[in-house]
Design a protein around this motif. Structure first.
Motif, PDB file in Angstrom:
ATOM      1  N   UNK A  61      37.417  47.306  47.348  1.00  0.00           N
ATOM      2  CA  UNK A  61      36.889  45.766  47.018  1.00  0.00           C
ATOM      3  C   UNK A  61      37.225  45.450  45.447  1.00  0.00           C
ATOM      4  N   UNK A  62      36.695  46.554  44.710  1.00  0.00           N
ATOM      5  CA  UNK A  62      36.897  46.176  43.410  1.00  0.00           C
ATOM      6  C   UNK A  62      38.117  46.052  42.827  1.00  0.00           C
ATOM      7  N   UNK A  63      39.088  46.819  43.415  1.00  0.00           N
ATOM      8  CA  UNK A  63      40.505  46.941  42.932  1.00  0.00           C
ATOM      9  C   UNK A  63      41.233  45.709  43.321  1.00  0.00           C
ATOM     10  N   UNK A  64      40.681  44.839  44.775  1.00  0.00           N
ATOM     11  CA  UNK A  64      41.271  43.937  45.221  1.00  0.00           C
ATOM     12  C   UNK A  64      41.022  42.687  44.565  1.00  0.00           C
ATOM     13  N   UNK A  65      39.688  42.868  43.846  1.00  0.00           N
ATOM     14  CA  UNK A  65      38.904  41.452  43.141  1.00  0.00           C
ATOM     15  C   UNK A  65      39.596  41.736  41.653  1.00  0.00           C
ATOM     16  N   UNK A  66      40.128  42.742  41.287  1.00  0.00           N
ATOM     17  CA  UNK A  66      40.474  42.949  40.018  1.00  0.00           C
ATOM     18  C   UNK A  66      39.421  43.291  39.152  1.00  0.00           C
ATOM     19  N   UNK A  67      38.266  44.023  39.629  1.00  0.00           N
ATOM     20  CA  UNK A  67      37.108  43.956  38.512  1.00  0.00           C
ATOM     21  C   UNK A  67      37.159  45.079  37.593  1.00  0.00           C
ATOM     22  N   UNK A  68      38.014  45.890  37.613  1.00  0.00           N
ATOM     23  CA  UNK A  68      38.263  46.880  36.732  1.00  0.00           C
ATOM     24  C   UNK A  68      38.981  46.488  35.529  1.00  0.00           C
ATOM     25  N   UNK A  69      39.428  44.984  35.186  1.00  0.00           N
ATOM     26  CA  UNK A  69      40.243  44.603  34.354  1.00  0.00           C
ATOM     27  C   UNK A  69      39.719  44.955  32.925  1.00  0.00           C
ATOM     28  N   UNK A  70      38.266  44.828  32.599  1.00  0.00           N
ATOM     29  CA  UNK A  70      37.853  44.996  31.504  1.00  0.00           C
ATOM     30  C   UNK A  70      37.848  46.671  30.923  1.00  0.00           C
ATOM     31  N   UNK A 114      32.965  51.665  26.787  1.00  0.00           N
ATOM     32  CA  UNK A 114      31.883  50.862  26.749  1.00  0.00           C
ATOM     33  C   UNK A 114      31.658  50.205  28.094  1.00  0.00           C
ATOM     34  N   UNK A 115      32.678  49.282  28.784  1.00  0.00           N
ATOM     35  CA  UNK A 115      32.661  48.704  29.800  1.00  0.00           C
ATOM     36  C   UNK A 115      32.532  49.743  31.085  1.00  0.00           C
ATOM     37  N   UNK A 116      33.130  50.789  30.958  1.00  0.00           N
ATOM     38  CA  UNK A 116      33.205  51.865  31.815  1.00  0.00           C
ATOM     39  C   UNK A 116      31.498  52.286  31.747  1.00  0.00           C
ATOM     40  N   UNK A 117      31.100  52.722  30.943  1.00  0.00           N
ATOM     41  CA  UNK A 117      29.819  53.007  30.744  1.00  0.00           C
ATOM     42  C   UNK A 117      28.557  52.154  31.465  1.00  0.00           C
ATOM     43  N   UNK A 118      28.756  50.924  30.978  1.00  0.00           N
ATOM     44  CA  UNK A 118      27.915  49.557  31.442  1.00  0.00           C
ATOM     45  C   UNK A 118      28.219  49.521  32.960  1.00  0.00           C
ATOM     46  N   UNK A 119      29.357  49.661  33.634  1.00  0.00           N
ATOM     47  CA  UNK A 119      29.557  49.483  34.785  1.00  0.00           C
ATOM     48  C   UNK A 119      29.030  50.569  35.634  1.00  0.00           C
ATOM     49  N   UNK A 120      29.445  51.873  35.312  1.00  0.00           N
ATOM     50  CA  UNK A 120      29.121  52.778  36.067  1.00  0.00           C
ATOM     51  C   UNK A 120      27.564  53.394  36.004  1.00  0.00           C
ATOM     52  N   UNK A 121      27.238  53.506  34.697  1.00  0.00           N
ATOM     53  CA  UNK A 121      25.948  53.952  34.488  1.00  0.00           C
ATOM     54  C   UNK A 121      24.756  52.987  34.463  1.00  0.00           C
ATOM     55  N   UNK A 122      25.038  51.793  34.317  1.00  0.00           N
ATOM     56  CA  UNK A 122      23.818  50.722  34.329  1.00  0.00           C
ATOM     57  C   UNK A 122      23.993  49.748  35.434  1.00  0.00           C
ATOM     58  N   UNK A 123      25.018  48.961  35.312  1.00  0.00           N
ATOM     59  CA  UNK A 123      25.054  47.927  36.222  1.00  0.00           C
ATOM     60  C   UNK A 123      25.417  48.034  37.697  1.00  0.00           C
TER      61      UNK A 123
END
Ligand SMILES: *Cc1c(COP(=O)(O)O)cnc(C)c1O
Length: 715
Positions: free
Chosen positions: A96-105, A109-118
């Motif tokens: 779903x993430x890939x389909x929605x293009x959610x990893x564009x950022x 830093x973005x990776x940290x925020x997404x995986x470890x916090x958000x």
């Protein structure tokens, strides 16, 4: 209500809370009333996540926050479960993430925020938040009193609150605004493991500790309704004033949760394990079901009904999530290691069975004999061979709060397995191990003045009991050396909590023994009185062990260091069988029959060909030997075992790992069955006394030498 029963209400609400989380993500009332939907999903449903945090706090944290357990396995298990679940959920939503293009950022830093916090998907922030919150509370909880910890967690919550529902006010202050912008660059919301989770984890633990009685369910319910009303008012006001940046945190939320959780604990219903599992599934898969319902509705052109009517949409998502949860958990249970039931104890080659019921009976009997204080069980030497950790855990469940061991390493082992309360080290500890005493909060025995000075020299405060030698002439400062004893009490690094002595002629009540024992006691109490007169007050005193308790309970003390009697035997039969207390042996020793075979007339068996068959015989080889603690001196017919309730004599020499017995005349013995070496089989019984007599020693030695490689199990 039993403690178990309190969990029923929690289990039921877990399921409800999972559906509340689904409501947050579907807005069931949106097509009817925006304000109504706000109240349901942005206010009322906000109890769901704090509730899950509180459940974690309630079950996991009290052992760390109040009992200072050093057994980190439950913590690790909890974290592992959260992280595995998170990993599985990340994978589930990856398409779903890939389909929605959610990893564009891009970027670290973005990776940290997404995986470890958000969280990688909108609902998944909960899992890293729970893990982080647990670690924070556990870490801080070891270093400060509960009150301070609670204060810190509330301050964190306030910081979170000001970046959430109250951000409209906070951002008026430029310094605050800058601070929150910093926070928001690493975490999209303050609703995370640092600001949001800790306070609820701590509240869950505190409620468990408080052991609130079920007496006032009405009060809790009224409190819940009242605080919820206030929270709705608060939220609506904030909403109208347009102050909310987000809507997870309210001033009233902790109060609402306090009353709600207590009210749920008061619900008198049996636990429903299934709901725990289903709620997790619903939480993880409901966003998937939202996609499914929407996609399905589009495919069959039912969008008007299934999507545009928000309530129907919500119910459809709930139904899909519920069905998905049931199916998913079934499949999972069948194919995965996670769903497998914990395997029952598979008894292997040779093992010890411990009777919980008999241990409890002995505890009760012995406590009944001792009115002046409490039991301080001696669980040295692996609890006299029974298994120190198993025995200590059972005793802890029975309410025992003090233990004694022979050496520091034994105390450390207990602490590492979560044993709390006092642990007194009865023997010598080498200075290189003084650090262990401190780290594991063990109480050391001061065995004389010279040793006291050594302990003092360590330089950090160490808890001790001072031992007085009143006539055994083993450890302890001699009773008549009152100057030396006083000097021990002036050593400034010793935190002296008690004094004790050990009796050595208390096995009988013969005139001579009685006189000796009474003199020992008199010497001991004279010193205790003198110390008290000198201002050393509040010292715990103890002098009795098993025999002292049975023969001279009137000698009193604050503790009784009961050892052998607790395990239901005394050192030898003479004493054991004469005394009226009615102690029951706790331990049975059993071994597997590895091989059954014939031994023909004239053949010999074992090392040295010690035994020769006078006629054809049937023999069995048992998987137990002297390395397991079976005395080798029972070789050659001096020992016996029980098979099928009948007696089988030991023949030949007992080996290190094997023992051969004669089973001629015992019908139908097969390899894989078990033989009893201590304990009952049918109407027959072999006691530890019998082994001790056969080996020319006392039961204490027989039991304490039972080997490390025996499996041990509580039945
Ligand atoms: C072992 C020991 C005990 C326990 O003795 P039992 O006779 O088994 O009850 C008590 N005090 C001291 C100092 C011990 O060494």
């Amino acid at each position: 209500m039993t403690e178990e029963k309190r969990f029923g209400g929690l289990d039921c609400f877990k399921l409800a809370a999972a559906f509340l989380v689904a409501a947050i993500h579907t807005s069931p009332l949106a097509s009817f009333s925006a304000e109504g939907d706000f109240i349901v999903t942005r206010v009322i449903a906000r109890v769901a996540v704090p509730f899950f945090f509180m459940v974690t706090g309630y079950f996991l944290l009290p052992q760390y926050l109040f009992e200072h357990s050093m057994d980190n396995r439950p913590l690790r298990r909890c974290l592992k479960k959260l992280l595995l679940l998170y990993l599985a959920a990340i994978l589930l939503y990856l398409p779903v993430n890939l389909y929605a293009g959610q990893f564009s950022e891009a970027g670290i830093g973005a990776f940290f925020r997404m995986v470890l916090v958000d969280g990688t998907f909108y609902h998944l922030w909960y899992l890293p938040a729970a893990a982080l919150g647990v670690v924070i509370v556990w870490f801080l909880g070891r270093r400060m009193p509960f009150g301070v910890l609670t204060g810190i967690c509330f301050v964190l919550y306030l910081i979170g609150l000001s970046g959430d529902s109250y951000y409209g006010l906070a951002e008026q202050v430029p310094a605050l605004k800058r601070m929150y912008e910093g926070i928001f660059s690493v975490s999209s919301y303050t609703r995370n493991g640092l600001f949001y989770a800790p306070v609820f984890l701590v509240m869950g633990a505190g409620i468990r500790r408080g052991r609130i009685k079920s007496a006032e369910p009405a009060g809790n319910l009224a409190g819940f309704v009242l605080t919820l009303g206030l929270m709705i008012t608060e939220a609506v006001a904030l909403h109208r004033l347009d102050l909310q940046r987000h809507d997870s945190m309210y001033i009233m939320l902790p109060a609402v949760m306090f009353f709600l959780f207590r009210a749920l604990l008061a619900v008198d219903t049996a636990p429903v394990r299934r709901f725990r599992e289903l709620s997790t599934w619903i939480y993880v898969i409901h966003p998937f079901c939202i996609i499914l319902v929407r996609g399905g509705a589009k495919a069959v052109h039912l969008e008007e009904f299934l999507v545009e009517n928000s309530l129907v949409h919500y119910l459809a998502v709930c139904a899909a999530s519920g069905v998905g949860a049931v199916i998913g958990s079934r499949i999972f249970a069948r194919f995965s290691v996670f769903g497998r039931k914990e395997q029952a104890f598979e008894k292997g080659r040779a093992w010890i069975e411990l009777s919980r019921e008999d241990l409890a009976r002995n505890v009760e009997t012995l406590q009944g004999l001792f009115s002046s204080g409490e039991l301080m069980p001696a669980i040295k030497a692996n609890a006299y061979g029974h298994g120190a950790v198993l025995i200590a855990k059972e005793l802890q469940k029975m309410g025992i709060k003090a233990f004694c061991v022979a050496c520091a390493a034994e105390g450390v082992e207990l602490r590492r397995h979560g044993i709390t309360g006092e642990i007194l080290v009865l023997g010598y500890t080498h200075p290189k191990d003084f650090g262990l005493l401190k780290k594991y909060r063990l109480i050391q025995t001061v065995v004389d003045l010279a040793y006291g000075k050594m302990l003092n020299h360590y330089g950090r405060k160490i808890k001790v009991h001072v031992k007085i030698d009143t006539g055994m002439h083993r450890l302890g400062e001699r009773a008549e050396k009152s100057k030396e004893i006083c000097r021990i009490f002036r050593l400034k690094n010793l935190q002296i909590e008690g004094i004790y002595t050990h009796l050595c002629a208390d096995e009988t009540k013969d005139a001579a023994d009685q006189a000796y024992t009474k003199r020992q006691a008199a010497l001991f109490y004279r010193i205790a009185d003198r110390l008290e007169a000198q201002g050393f007050t509040g010292l715990k005193t103890h002098l009795l062990a098993s025999y002292g308790l049975i023969n001279y309970p009137e000698l009193g003390g604050d503790y009784v260091r009961v050892g052998i009697a607790l395990y239901g035997v005394l050192s030898d039969r003479k004493v054991g069988e004469n005394h009226p207390a009615g102690l029951v042996p706790v331990l049975s020793l059993k071994a597997r029959i590895a091989v059954v075979k014939d031994l023909y007339q004239g053949e010999s068996v074992g090392y040295g060909l010690d035994y020769t068959a006078d006629k054809d015989r049937r023999i069995a080889v048992l998987s137990i030997g002297y390395a397991d603690g079976l005395p080798r001196s029972l070789s050659g017919g001096r020992g016996r075992v029980l098979i099928h309730g009948q007696c089988a004599p030991v023949i030949g020499r007992i080996c290190m790992d094997q023992t051969i017995v004669d089973i001629t005349g015992i019908e139908g013995v097969k390899a894989g069955e078990s033989a009893v070496l201590i304990g009952r089989s049918g109407k027959e019984e072999i006691t530890a006394y019998e082994l001790a007599e056969g080996a020319g020693t006392i039961t204490n030695e027989i039991l304490s030498r039972l080997g490390e490689r025996l499996e041990r199990v509580v039945v």
